[in-house]
Scaffold this active site. Structure first.
Site, PDB file in Angstrom:
ATOM      1  NE  ARG A 163      -1.838  -7.801   8.224  1.00 33.18           N
ATOM      2  CZ  ARG A 163      -0.820  -7.126   8.775  1.00 33.18           C
ATOM      3  NH1 ARG A 163      -0.027  -7.689   9.669  1.00 33.18           N
ATOM      4  NH2 ARG A 163      -0.593  -5.875   8.434  1.00 33.18           N
ATOM      5  CG  HIS A 194      -0.846  -7.995   3.422  1.00 32.12           C
ATOM      6  ND1 HIS A 194      -0.572  -6.873   4.164  1.00 32.12           N
ATOM      7  CD2 HIS A 194      -2.189  -8.152   3.484  1.00 32.12           C
ATOM      8  CE1 HIS A 194      -1.700  -6.381   4.663  1.00 32.12           C
ATOM      9  NE2 HIS A 194      -2.690  -7.146   4.272  1.00 32.12           N
ATOM     10  CD1 TRP A 244     -12.807  -9.069  12.803  1.00 34.40           C
ATOM     11  CD2 TRP A 244     -10.725  -9.810  13.094  1.00 34.40           C
ATOM     12  NE1 TRP A 244     -11.966  -8.306  12.023  1.00 34.40           N
ATOM     13  CE2 TRP A 244     -10.684  -8.730  12.185  1.00 34.40           C
ATOM     14  CE3 TRP A 244      -9.504 -10.427  13.435  1.00 34.40           C
ATOM     15  CZ2 TRP A 244      -9.499  -8.265  11.597  1.00 34.40           C
ATOM     16  CZ3 TRP A 244      -8.331  -9.965  12.858  1.00 34.40           C
ATOM     17  CH2 TRP A 244      -8.334  -8.904  11.960  1.00 34.40           C
TER      18      TRP A 244
END
Ligand code: ZEM
Length: 294
Positions: A48, A52, A192
């Protein structure tokens, strides 16, 4: 205004061997911290961070992206979408001390390559040469990263602003196989799927199953009908509801090799958005720690 050109440049003496050494150092620390974050380890966090760092890119004026390592500056640093990523930057900071010739953009993107490869993902071609932007200039404004509460049109707007196709968009979001949401970071909660420290096409397989809106006092998110233990963001569900995104969701659910190939290409591209590399620059491919064992 004048067009921004971000020219990559690598210290003369540095090559594959040096970057593989940095890769190995990061990978060893990642494996030492397998138990962190309640067993998610650092795979999701570092993936991540790389995303980002790169995902602020705007093709129209060549601003944002991973080149300048600008995430340490406001307003990017305090963008709500970046909540929690200081933990990832902190994790990598010892390598900034150890390898002072390495830029922040190179370190943070390389961290993503390590994360994906060390948990069973595809080989990610990577090129070095990002340069720190040290003045607080050219720091992207807030609002460039996608908001999880929104729909397919928003997802397409954000990724096409970066110059990415629908297929690349869907492939990239498959990284949601890794890690999880944290109520104290994004306000969303949970992983998830069950194999959140392994890179697989599981995100797409699960997305095609049945989901309902979770009953809780937090943000609107989905919960799987079968076990009530896993989550989807509204933007994840939007991939299923969009006529074009759904095609790729189905393909990747059926064919993990195809997902790996498309993810690898799209992730390399994402990490290089907005950067001009020297004509003769060859992408580096790193060995995993496992591949280097005798
Ligand atoms: Zn994510 N992502 N993401 N993403 N993401 C989270 C976590 C992770 C969106 C999003 O809002 C969120 C991509 C695309 C999109 C990862 C990788 C990639 C979280 C939870 C949110 C809210 C953060 C938290 O609470 O810690 C949205 C709206 C997206 C597009 C529409 C793309 C592209 C990614 C990589 C290529 C990963 C690995 C995580 C797990 C982070 C962790 O700490 O475990």
């Amino acid at each position: 205004g004048t067009a921004i050109i971000n020219t990559a440049s690598v210290p003369k003496s540095k090559g594959l061997k040096d970057y593989q050494e940095v890769y190995n150092d990061i990978a060893e620390k990642v494996h030492e911290e397998e138990d962190a974050d309640d067993g998610a380890g650092r795979y999701g966090l570092l993936t991540r961070l790389a995303w980002h760092n790169s995902g602020t890119y705007k093709k129209a004026d060549n601003t944002g992206g991973s080149f300048g390592g600008t995430m340490i500056y406001k307003p990017e640093e305090t963008d709500g979408e970046n909540a929690g990523l200081s933990i990832g930057r902190e994790f990598l900071s010892e390598f900034m001390q150890k390898y002072p010739w390495l830029s922040r953009g190179d370190l943070w993107t390389l961290g993503g390559v390590v994360a994906v490869q060390e948990c069973g993902g595809p080989k990610i071609k990577w090129r070095p040469g990002r340069q720190d932007i040290d003045e607080q200039q050219r720091v992207p404004e807030n609002g460039r990263l996608p908001q999880a509460s929104r729909g397919a049109d928003h997802v397409r707007d954000v990724f096409s602003r970066m110059g990415l196709t629908d297929q690349e968009t869907v492939a990239l979001i498959g990284a949601h196989c890794l890690g999880k949401c944290h109520t104290d970071r994004s306000g969303y909660d949970g992983p998830w799927g069950p194999s959140f420290n392994m890179f697989t096409n599981d995100f797409f397989v699960r997305l095609l199953q049945n989901w309902h809106i979770r009953k809780w006092d937090g943000k609107k998110q989905y919960e799987d009908d079968e076990t009530n233990s896993f989550m989807m963001l509204p933007t994840d569900m939007a991939l299923k509801e969009d006529g074009n995104f759904i095609k790729y969701v189905k393909q990747y659910a059926e064919d993990q090799d195809l997902f790996f190939k498309d993810f690898a290409n799209a992730f390399s591209k994402l990490l290089e958005l907005g950067i001009t590399f020297p004509k003769d620059s060859k992408p580096l491919v790193f060995k995993t720690l496992e591949e280097q064992e005798d």
